[in-house]
Motif scaffolding. Structure first.
Motif, short mmCIF file in Angstrom:
data_model
loop_
_atom_site.label_atom_id
_atom_site.label_comp_id
_atom_site.label_asym_id
_atom_site.label_seq_id
_atom_site.Cartn_x
_atom_site.Cartn_y
_atom_site.Cartn_z
N ARG A 47 -7.91 10.62 -7.45
CA ARG A 47 -7.61 11.24 -6.17
C ARG A 47 -8.75 12.11 -5.64
O ARG A 47 -8.60 12.75 -4.61
CB ARG A 47 -6.36 12.12 -6.31
CG ARG A 47 -5.14 11.37 -6.81
CD ARG A 47 -3.99 12.34 -7.05
NE ARG A 47 -2.79 11.65 -7.48
CZ ARG A 47 -1.63 12.25 -7.72
NH1 ARG A 47 -1.54 13.56 -7.57
NH2 ARG A 47 -0.57 11.57 -8.11
N VAL A 101 -2.62 4.99 -0.91
CA VAL A 101 -1.24 4.98 -0.43
C VAL A 101 -0.87 3.57 0.00
O VAL A 101 -1.60 2.94 0.78
CB VAL A 101 -1.07 5.97 0.74
CG1 VAL A 101 0.36 5.92 1.27
CG2 VAL A 101 -1.42 7.39 0.29
N ASP A 112 1.91 1.30 1.93
CA ASP A 112 3.06 1.28 2.85
C ASP A 112 4.00 0.18 2.38
O ASP A 112 3.73 -1.02 2.55
CB ASP A 112 2.57 1.02 4.27
CG ASP A 112 3.69 1.14 5.30
OD1 ASP A 112 4.87 1.03 4.90
OD2 ASP A 112 3.39 1.34 6.48
N PHE A 132 6.26 5.37 1.41
CA PHE A 132 4.91 5.30 0.86
C PHE A 132 4.93 5.44 -0.66
O PHE A 132 5.63 6.29 -1.21
CB PHE A 132 4.02 6.39 1.46
CG PHE A 132 3.82 6.26 2.94
CD1 PHE A 132 2.94 5.31 3.43
CD2 PHE A 132 4.51 7.05 3.83
CE1 PHE A 132 2.74 5.17 4.80
CE2 PHE A 132 4.33 6.92 5.19
CZ PHE A 132 3.44 5.97 5.68
N LEU A 176 -1.11 12.34 4.26
CA LEU A 176 0.14 11.74 3.81
C LEU A 176 1.31 12.65 4.13
O LEU A 176 2.40 12.19 4.53
CB LEU A 176 0.07 11.46 2.30
CG LEU A 176 1.35 10.93 1.65
CD1 LEU A 176 1.79 9.62 2.27
CD2 LEU A 176 1.16 10.77 0.14
N ARG A 220 6.74 8.15 -5.18
CA ARG A 220 7.15 7.55 -3.91
C ARG A 220 7.65 8.64 -2.98
O ARG A 220 8.47 9.47 -3.35
CB ARG A 220 8.24 6.51 -4.13
CG ARG A 220 8.71 5.85 -2.85
CD ARG A 220 9.59 4.66 -3.10
NE ARG A 220 10.09 4.09 -1.85
CZ ARG A 220 10.76 2.95 -1.75
NH1 ARG A 220 11.03 2.26 -2.87
NH2 ARG A 220 11.18 2.51 -0.59
N VAL A 252 2.37 6.27 -3.79
CA VAL A 252 1.06 6.81 -4.16
C VAL A 252 0.66 6.15 -5.47
O VAL A 252 1.18 6.47 -6.54
CB VAL A 252 1.10 8.33 -4.31
CG1 VAL A 252 -0.28 8.86 -4.71
CG2 VAL A 252 1.55 8.98 -3.01
N LEU A 258 -0.41 16.51 -4.90
CA LEU A 258 -0.94 15.65 -3.84
C LEU A 258 -1.72 16.43 -2.79
O LEU A 258 -2.63 15.90 -2.16
CB LEU A 258 0.19 14.86 -3.18
CG LEU A 258 0.78 13.78 -4.09
CD1 LEU A 258 2.02 13.18 -3.47
CD2 LEU A 258 -0.25 12.70 -4.36
#
Length: 768
Positions: A650, A607, A609, A643, A754, A639, A645, A599
């Motif tokens: 990416r 992401v 929420d 959050f 993040l 996770r 992902v 990441l």
């Protein structure tokens, strides 16, 4: 190993046994003698070797290569190892053929080695009977050296205990009695092949080679590549010839290969060991030899006839287009659309006229077809690195081809005489095609007369360099001494930053690098890059073939061809500014376990929420609506705290997807998003390489139909194209997945952002 310093130093002149030699500075005495005395197969270097081979780094263990050296008329007290000692101006070298001092020393060493060696004739006869094969003249280099020096019966003897012969391996027998501990097998296994299986064990007289933790060879992690066997000078490692009891149909016998011009200088023992690795195939006009996108591990050499090579996949990309009059702002026309660059221009799309492929030709964008004739080799990248075939090849006439396996091709590219043949064919037949496919020379291609002058200028000035997987070509901060074009393979370009390595890009066939460090004297570049210094580290990701142009020749090229200089200046400025923008986006904190998840490598992750998300799936629907019904994200993934992902591209700092594309059609824009060019052949290599599953293969109808025998009817022919998230750049730049979320739960952010959200990295204080 010989090495030119590349800094423009004049060549060094010396004499070897009275013969004058001129070689680049940094060349070893042994390599200088090879240049002077070995012109064709059968010629012999007056300096013998046992622990060294031309493609190995010299270690000077056995000392049979010792020579008598005088510099400026003054004789040195000690004899020098020719494999390791570099030449010097005015040096006079005498070998055992002209110096009694050297001959006595080498003869003494040979006698000492023979004293701990089986009876030559009895040992040879026993091995030949057991193996059921003829190893051929000259395979036992120690016996050959003894005959060369006239050493028949050594004056020294010692009581020996016979060591057992290890026959546990299915393909190689190990006779420890014949081993002279030259370590060639160890270096072949560890340095050449990077298998790290063979080493030494024991002390003193009990010292011997061993496999792994002193396991029998057959129980070790040996992969039976045969490199140790063909490196052994004495036959301590022998091929068990009976393994291939039934070679494939069309197999070319080792005796015939040994007489073939292409295999000049290749070890007969190696050809015996690899029986079945070279197959002669005959094709009729119209027969398909190989297809684009297929995986294989062989290359082809055209002996007779002509073949046609082409890309059948349409030169189009996935077109993003909103449906007119739709009430849904994300809706698209519900069918798959492909468009060429002429009807759908995209930001930072390449405007090249030529496509590089795995062959000594390039294909025109508007007519991707070419012809190859006798002497051409194609499929080297697919063979050496297991990449998909880059194009389809069809017999244009009745033709005969040699299908060559990986081991044999590897030796051909490394052997002195075979490599010289391949390199000369490249210079004469393929260099102009390679330059046509290089982006930086594109302007000159339009002026054919000027382009021909360029090719003739470079033809005698290029060197072909082969680099193994993982080898560093040059490092950031090194002096710049050469410019490189990539012929085969992929190169990683990275910079060291305070937070670790940052990958700038990956370069594939047809690309070039190394020019910026050579252009610091040009005013436009002087303020953007340090003069004469490498600004990045370049590393081979697989088997890489490079075309090297020395620094002084590169500068002369810029002086004599102003249009080329202009192209290089524009290209260098673009690259330097693009890298500067990218590096400003890099967060340089260390994140431990978070980094291991990949990441920290991400520049744009989706992401969710989960405290706000209602699982309505509007983000996925919006993505599908925006891209022709094919979603580019999956609402699943890692996770962290509250959050999630999601699985979506990416825009990684280290984009593995770019490695291995056989036609080099996937790359990164200056703003980090991935773009897939029109000439994608749908092989799926990028989707396979993406560690996060964020590249999809999307089938499109081609408008053609074929008859399906099982269904008894015609079915449409589909063509795959790779698709990935581009952050809706081709629509309006606003990611539809984020815009569609009704609860403000979907966000696009960097991995570092993040990390701060979940408290792995502290938020930096505001700058005052």
């Amino acid at each position: 190993m010989s090495s030119a310093n590349g800094n423009g130093a004049p060549p060094v002149s010396l004499t070897i046994d009275g013969r004058k030699v001129s070689v680049p500075a940094g060349t070893t005495i042994y390599d200088a003698a090879t240049r002077a005395f070995v012109k064709q197969a059968g010629d012999r270097n007056p300096i013998p070797i046992l622990c060294h081979r031309e493609h190995m780094t010299p270690v000077a263990v056995c000392r049979v290569c010792t020579v008598d050296v005088s510099v400026n008329g003054r004789q040195e007290f000690r004899l020098a190892p020719a494999c390791q000692r570099e030449v010097a101006e005015g040096m006079e070298v005498r070998t055992h053929e002209t110096s009694d001092r050297v001959r006595n020393a080498v003869s003494m060493l040979t006698e000492l080695l023979l004293a701990d060696y089986p009876d030559p004739e009895a040992a040879r006869a026993a091995r030949l009977t057991k193996q059921g094969q003829s190893r051929g003249e000259g395979n036992d280099e120690l016996i050959e050296l003894a005959e060369r020096l006239g050493v028949e019966n050594p004056r020294f003897s010692r009581s020996r205990r016979e060591k057992p012969i290890d026959e546990s391996s299915m393909v190689i027998a190990v006779d420890h009695n014949a081993c002279i501990l030259c370590d060639r097998c160890i270096r072949a296994c560890n340095d050449i092949r990077n298998n790290h299986v063979i080493g030494r064990t024991g002390k003193g007289y009990k010292t011997r080679i061993a496999f792994d933790l002193d396991d029998p060879m057959g129980d070790s992690s040996c992969v039976a590549c045969g490199e140790c066997m063909i490196s052994c000078p004495t036959g301590a490692l022998l091929s068990k010839h009976h393994v291939l009891s039934r070679p494939p149909a069309g197999t070319v016998p080792a005796e015939e290969l040994a007489a073939h011009p292409l295999f000049t200088g290749v070890s007969k023992a190696f050809l015996d060991f690899n029986e079945g690795a070279v197959v002669r195939k005959h094709f009729r006009k119209g027969d398909v030899i190989c297809r684009e996108g297929d995986y294989d591990a062989t290359a082809y050499y055209i002996e007779d006839g002509e073949v046609e090579i082409f890309i059948s996949s349409p030169f189009k990309h996935v077109k993003n287009h909103r449906g007119a009059g739709s009430w849904n702002p994300f809706a698209l026309v519900r069918n798959s659309l492909l468009a060429g660059r002429g009807e759908d221009r995209r930001d930072e799309e390449m405007d090249t006229e030529f496509i590089s492929i795995d062959a000594p030709v390039v294909l025109r964008y508007d007519k991707p077809v070419a012809t190859m004739g006798p002497g051409a080799i194609f499929g080297e990248m697919a063979c050496m690195s297991s990449y998909p075939r880059s194009a389809t090849v069809v017999a244009q006439t009745d033709c005969t081809l040699l299908e060559v396996g990986r081991n044999v091709l590897y030796i051909l590219q490394r052997g002195k005489f075979s490599k010289a043949q391949l390199d000369e064919r490249y210079r004469q037949n393929a260099l102009d095609n390679h330059l046509r496919g290089a982006t930086v020379f594109a302007r000159m291609v339009k002026n054919e007369d000027e382009f021909k002058k360029l090719v003739e200028f470079l033809r005698p000035r290029v060197d072909l360099v082969r680099v193994n997987n993982g080898e560093v070509i040059f490092r950031q901060g090194d002096p710049a001494d050469a410019y490189y074009l990539i012929r085969i393979g992929f190169v990683k370009v990275s910079q060291e930053r305070p937070g670790g390595e940052f990958v700038l890009t990956y370069f594939g066939p047809g690309k070039s690098f190394g020019e910026i460090g050579l252009m610091g004297h040009i005013p436009e570049i002087r303020d953007l890059a340090p003069p004469g210094i490498r600004t990045a580290t370049c590393t081979a990701l697989d088997h890489v073939d490079l075309v090297k142009i020395k620094g002084e020749d590169f500068r002369l090229l810029l002086e004599q061809f102003p249009s080329v200089q202009k192209s290089f200046i524009d290209y260098a400025i673009t690259i330097l500014k693009q890298n500067e923008r990218m590096l400003r986006q890099v967060n340089e904190d260390s994140l431990g376990d978070f980094l291991q998840q990949g990441l920290m490598n991400a520049q744009s992750v989706l992401v969710l929420d989960l405290e706000k998300c209602t699982r309505c799936d509007e983000c996925t629907k919006a993505c599908a609506d925006s891209h022709g019904g094919v979603t580019r994200l999956i609402r699943e993934g890692l996770r962290f705290d509250r959050f999630l992902v999601a699985s979506s591209c990416r825009s990684c700092l280290d984009p593995y997807c770019m490695v291995g594309c056989p036609v080099n059609s996937i790359r990164r824009r200056g703003s980090l998003e991935i773009i897939i060019e029109d000439w994608c052949i749908g092989c799926g290599k990028c989707a396979e390489n993406c560690p996060y599953g964020n590249i999809n293969m999307h089938p499109f109808p081609t408008g053609q139909n074929v008859f399906d025998e099982e269904l008894r009817r015609k079915v449409p022919v589909l063509q795959q194209k790779a698709t990935t998230c581009d952050l809706c750049r081709e629509l309006d730049g606003q990611p539809s997945c984020v815009y569609a979320c009704p609860h403000d739960a979907a966000h696009r952010m960097k991995g570092s952002d993040l990390a701060r959200e979940i408290g792995i990295v502290a938020t930096p204080p505001p700058v005052r």
